[in-house]
Design a protein around this motif. Structure first.
Motif, short mmCIF file in Angstrom:
data_model
loop_
_atom_site.label_atom_id
_atom_site.label_comp_id
_atom_site.label_asym_id
_atom_site.label_seq_id
_atom_site.Cartn_x
_atom_site.Cartn_y
_atom_site.Cartn_z
N ILE C 122 -7.84 17.38 -46.11
CA ILE C 122 -6.65 18.18 -45.79
C ILE C 122 -6.90 19.23 -44.72
O ILE C 122 -6.36 19.16 -43.62
CB ILE C 122 -6.11 18.84 -47.08
CG1 ILE C 122 -5.80 17.74 -48.11
CG2 ILE C 122 -4.87 19.65 -46.78
CD1 ILE C 122 -5.50 18.25 -49.50
N GLY C 176 -6.91 20.16 -40.09
CA GLY C 176 -5.94 19.21 -40.62
C GLY C 176 -4.51 19.72 -40.59
O GLY C 176 -3.57 18.94 -40.36
N TYR C 177 -4.33 21.01 -40.80
CA TYR C 177 -2.96 21.55 -40.70
C TYR C 177 -2.42 21.32 -39.29
O TYR C 177 -1.30 20.85 -39.10
CB TYR C 177 -2.96 23.06 -40.98
CG TYR C 177 -3.10 23.47 -42.42
CD1 TYR C 177 -3.13 22.54 -43.46
CD2 TYR C 177 -3.18 24.82 -42.77
CE1 TYR C 177 -3.26 22.94 -44.78
CE2 TYR C 177 -3.31 25.24 -44.08
CZ TYR C 177 -3.34 24.30 -45.08
OH TYR C 177 -3.47 24.71 -46.37
N LYS C 180 -1.63 17.57 -38.65
CA LYS C 180 -0.55 16.91 -39.39
C LYS C 180 0.78 17.65 -39.30
O LYS C 180 1.82 17.09 -39.63
CB LYS C 180 -0.96 16.82 -40.86
CG LYS C 180 -2.19 15.99 -41.09
CD LYS C 180 -1.87 14.51 -41.20
CE LYS C 180 -3.09 13.72 -41.62
NZ LYS C 180 -2.79 12.31 -41.85
N MET C 181 0.72 18.91 -38.92
CA MET C 181 1.94 19.72 -38.87
C MET C 181 2.85 19.28 -37.72
O MET C 181 2.37 18.75 -36.73
CB MET C 181 1.51 21.18 -38.67
CG MET C 181 2.58 22.20 -38.70
SD MET C 181 1.83 23.85 -38.69
CE MET C 181 1.60 24.11 -36.94
N ILE C 267 -5.98 28.54 -36.89
CA ILE C 267 -4.65 28.66 -37.49
C ILE C 267 -4.54 29.90 -38.37
O ILE C 267 -3.45 30.44 -38.54
CB ILE C 267 -4.29 27.38 -38.27
CG1 ILE C 267 -2.80 27.32 -38.57
CG2 ILE C 267 -5.09 27.26 -39.55
CD1 ILE C 267 -2.16 26.04 -38.18
#
Lengths: 226, 270, 367
Positions: C122, C176-177, C180-181, C267
């Motif tokens: 993730i 991962g954020y 995938k965001m 992030i």
């Protein structure tokens, strides 16, 4: 204006599509928005959560601890998302698969200062099983608004089971007004253009579901009726 | 232009050693060898220079000096990093195959040669070798089989013969414990795609070695497929052998396990 | 280089898709990759776009191969890159080290996931140290830590230019954020924004016959004697330090009169910037400092920012990787260093603000 929305359900229920349409619609409306799926190692199955934020200013962290709107579509996802409820949260749930006390049990779990029994809280929230709630505001002192939509039942009986999530989307739009219905339609036309072109009946089915979801909240007794 | 070394004044034995002294060492040297870096750094009696001489001769005869890139691995093969008048990349242990495969994908006009030892090709870099073969990458891999990890001091290699003593098999390699020797060209022939080439040569047969090397390069030039050449080689330093024992080991012991010849030709049906 | 869009184009897409477009815009000619979540979609979009723009792709057998084939592509003179995460990032350190040793201007995208080992697919910031100092070496590489989709686009273009300008391997460190965001981004042709693409040149395979028309190019990764490598590492370090002012980037705000400075990268910096604004609106004097380059680290800039501040608080989704860099950077200054460490877990705006308020409340009680 800054709205944090979490949509949770079983993999395959289409919760990510709900999140993506909301975000796409917000983007098309000139708003700042982020959409983030949670994702695990499974390709299918498991609890799936979509995180959406819609704002009129740049968005900080794409993830959040407390949701303004929490949509839960399966009993397991209630467990997974209990931490997102806070005073002020609107909880929208599929009343044909989740019993109202379960929702309230969840909200109590978060509001640790509450000591009411689940049934008692359900009562207080104006959300007695079997009693129509029509999406009305609950009593102020609970500060958690719960809205049950018998979405799975309606999708199965009146529409197509596969448009279950779009029915939910309609209800979300009606309850939160976070983006306009027009923007959501445009987003869907854009995102599903290839599917719609291949199978035009999909467009009709989806937009019918959107309408039905909107009408559920606006005109009907959307009870917890099972 | 320099003269070719294979002139009438020089004749070569089967072993590849220049046996006449009527020409100077410089004149005996293939022009693809870089004089400034000679004498080379390999041990006396090492088989590497013979393999590298065969490669030089093949490159010369095919007239591809201007477009050949030579990659060499870790282990004794790295000593060849400045051996040639060829653009050369000395890489990391086992990783010469992917470096040259990546280069070839980016510049298909170049001829990529990946040179490595048995440890680099059959152990730490085996996944790269297998996958380059299965993708039928248009590269030429030349692998020196001397049955030991030589630069690190003579440990067991995937190619160590049964009962052979090494630093990590002091009582002799026991196949029950450590498996049988890796048969590279046979493996490449089994998994190779149509158009691929797989052969085993030996430093004990220089003419044949040049022929196999040329075929392994020509196959890449013709854009037919992956080319693999294993070469039986010598390591008297780690074998602790006399010249006589060294040649006996290559010609008798090794060839009993490792058959010399071509195992897959581009024209073979797959 | 072909234009990727007619004109500046606002898009709403995932970060991994942004990166595929950014690589196109940056003039990347070939990608070598191996599947691992959460970077897969970079390959998915690249393989869809690449043929339309005459770019190449090779899926390899593992990350070692993806990294080393990338080095082969770069040495052939192509703008080549790879992308990976987590366990793949560990394997990728081997080729990254070779790139450091041989000054090969390869570009890597690293989308961090949970750690150690396989952990989660993730999100995390637990590859910070690996990205900066992975492998056996001294960290002679450039690492950009991005925080938004626009930065993914801008900084991937910059990463290629940095790599080919200075010949240090260059890493774009995401997570991962970010991969995938979905959020808005403006795609553009670099030349429309005055960004020139630094030309590439082949290491091998130049015109002419080596040894006849020109000297052969001989590159090596192995050295014989101690003094030789000592000299090389020192020379490299001096060069890296000399280039630092040109490369280093940071972002800061509300530093004046701050009682505390919040520090975070990637992030997480979004959460701390937002938290600072929230707290400022409440009249709480706090500021923020965000290193954009983690290698080279903005040491001087951070020291200047915190020299008059009583305390800083480091926020990261790791157990002290940025924290140790901050401690090293501010060493000797009389500043108290607090930390909010959340390995493998995202940090939200509200909790960042709460942490700071809690600390300030406690410290005011002490006074």
């Amino acid at each position: 204006m800054h709205t944090k929305i979490a949509v949770a359900g079983e993999g395959g229920q289409g919760v990510q599509s709900i999140g993506e349409i909301l975000a796409e619609a917000a983007n098309r409306s000139g708003l700042e928005t982020t959409y983030m799926p949670n994702f695990g190692v499974e390709q299918r199955g498991g609890v799936s959560i979509a995180f959406v934020q819609i704002s009129d200013r740049p968005i900080g962290s794409p993830k959040f601890k407390r949701a303004d709107v929490l949509v839960v579509l399966s009993p397991r996802s209630v467990e997974r998302t209990r931490g997102y409820v806070t005073p002020g949260t609107t909880v929208i749930y599929d009343s044909s698969s989740i019993e109202a006390p379960k929702i309230d049990d969840m909200t109590i779990g978060i509001q640790s200062w509450e000591t009411l029994a689940p049934e008692g809280f359900a009562d207080m929230a104006g959300n007695r099983p079997g009693k129509g709630i029509k999406g009305e505001e609950v009593r102020r002192d609970s500060n958690v608004r719960t809205v049950g939509i018998p979405a799975a039942r309606i999708a199965k009986e009146e529409l197509q089971p596969r448009v279950f999530n779009i029915l939910i989307l309609g209800a979300i739009l009606a309850i939160t007004k976070v983006v306009t219905v027009e923007a959501a339609r445009e987003a869907m036309e854009h995102m599903f253009r290839e599917k719609f072109a291949q199978r035009p009946e999909l467009r009709d089915d989806n937009f019918a579901a959107l309408e039905r979801g909107l009408s559920l909240v606006e005109t009907e007794q959307a009870g917890a009726g099972r | 232009m320099e003269n070719k070394t294979s002139g009438s004044a020089t004749s070569e034995s089967k072993t590849g050693f220049t046996t006449r002294t009527v020409v100077t060492p410089n004149e005996a040297m293939p022009k693809v060898w870089r004089r400034e870096t000679k004498p080379h750094r390999f041990c006396p009696g090492c088989g590497h220079p013979i393999i590298l001489k065969a490669l030089a001769q093949a490159v010369e005869e095919l007239d591809i000096q201007g477009r050949t890139v030579f990659g060499c691995d870790i282990g004794c093969s790295l000593l060849a990093w400045d051996f040639f008048n060829l653009d050369s990349i000395q890489t990391h242990h086992g990783r010469t195959t992917p470096v040259i495969a990546g280069l070839k994908r980016a510049r298909p006009d170049l001829i990529g040669v990946a040179y490595m030892g048995d440890g680099g090709g059959y152990a730490i870099g085996s996944q790269h070798l297998l996958n380059a073969a299965m993708r039928n990458d248009r590269v030429t891999v030349i692998l020196c089989n001397n049955t030991v990890y030589a630069m690190t001091g003579g440990q067991m290699a995937p190619t160590t013969l049964p009962t052979q003593k090494t630093e990590t098999t002091p009582y002799g390699r026991d196949p029950a414990m450590t498996g049988e020797p890796t048969l590279g060209p046979e493996l490449m022939a089994a998994i190779g795609r149509k158009g691929a080439y797989a052969a085993r040569g030996t430093v004990a047969n220089y003419r044949q070695l040049v022929k196999f090397t040329k075929k392994a390069l020509e196959n890449q030039l013709a854009d037919r497929g992956f080319s693999f050449l294993e070469v039986l080689s010598t390591c008297p330093t780690n074998w602790r052998t006399t010249p006589r024992q060294t040649w006996d080991f290559v010609e008798d012991d090794m060839t009993r396990v490792y058959k010399v010849g071509e195992f897959l030709k581009p024209e073979d049906e797959k | 280089m072909a234009r990727i869009v007619d004109d500046d184009q606002r898009m709403f897409m995932t970060g991994n898709e942004v990166l595929a477009w950014a690589a196109l815009a940056a003039g990347a000619e070939i990608m070598y990759g191996y599947p691992i979540t959460p970077q897969n979609e970079i390959m998915h979009y690249w393989t869809r776009l690449a043929p339309r723009f005459e770019r190449g792709f090779l899926q390899t057998e593992d990350e070692l191969s993806a990294g080393f084939t990338t080095l082969g592509g770069v040495m052939a003179g192509k703008r080549a890159f790879s992308a990976t995460s987590g366990p793949g990032d560990i394997l990728m350190q081997e080729p990254i080290c070779m790139a450091e040793m041989m000054r090969i201007p390869a570009v890597w995208i690293i989308q961090q996931r949970g750690a150690p080992s396989t952990a989660t697919v993730i999100y995390g910031q637990q590859e910070t140290r690996l990205a900066c100092f992975g492998g056996n070496g001294e960290g002679h590489r450039v690492v950009y830590s991005t925080s938004s989709h626009q930065e993914l686009f801008d900084y991937l273009i910059k990463a290629f230019n940095t790599a080919w300008s200075y010949r240090f391997p260059t890493i774009l460190l995401g997570d991962g954020y970010q991969g995938k965001m979905r959020e808005a981004v403006t795609l553009y042709n670099p030349e429309d924004h005055g960004v020139k693409l630094v030309p590439t040149e082949p290491f091998v395979g130049r015109p002419g016959v080596p040894g006849v028309d020109r000297a052969p190019a001989h590159y090596r990764n192995t050295f014989n004697i101690e003094e030789e490598i000592y000299e090389i590492v020192h020379a490299r370090e001096e060069e890296f330090e000399a280039l630092t002012p040109q490369i280093v980037e940071f972002e800061s705000g509300y530093l004046d009169e701050a009682e505390m400075i919040l520090i975070g990268h990637g992030i997480v910096s979004r959460a701390i910037k937002e938290a600072v604004k929230l707290l400022q609106n409440k009249g709480v004097k706090v500021g923020y400092f965000r290193p954009v380059t983690l290698r080279p680290f903005p040491v001087e800039e951070l020291r200047k920012a915190v020299e008059k501040v009583p305390a800083v608080m480091v926020f990261e989704s790791a157990l002290g990787q940025l924290l140790s860099m901050v401690k090293e950077a501010v060493g000797g200054l009389p500043v108290k260093i607090e930390a909010f460490l959340r390995p493998g877990v995202g940090i939200c705006t509200d909790e960042a603000a709460e942490q700071v308020q809690e600390y300030l409340r406690k410290s005011s009680m002490v006074h």
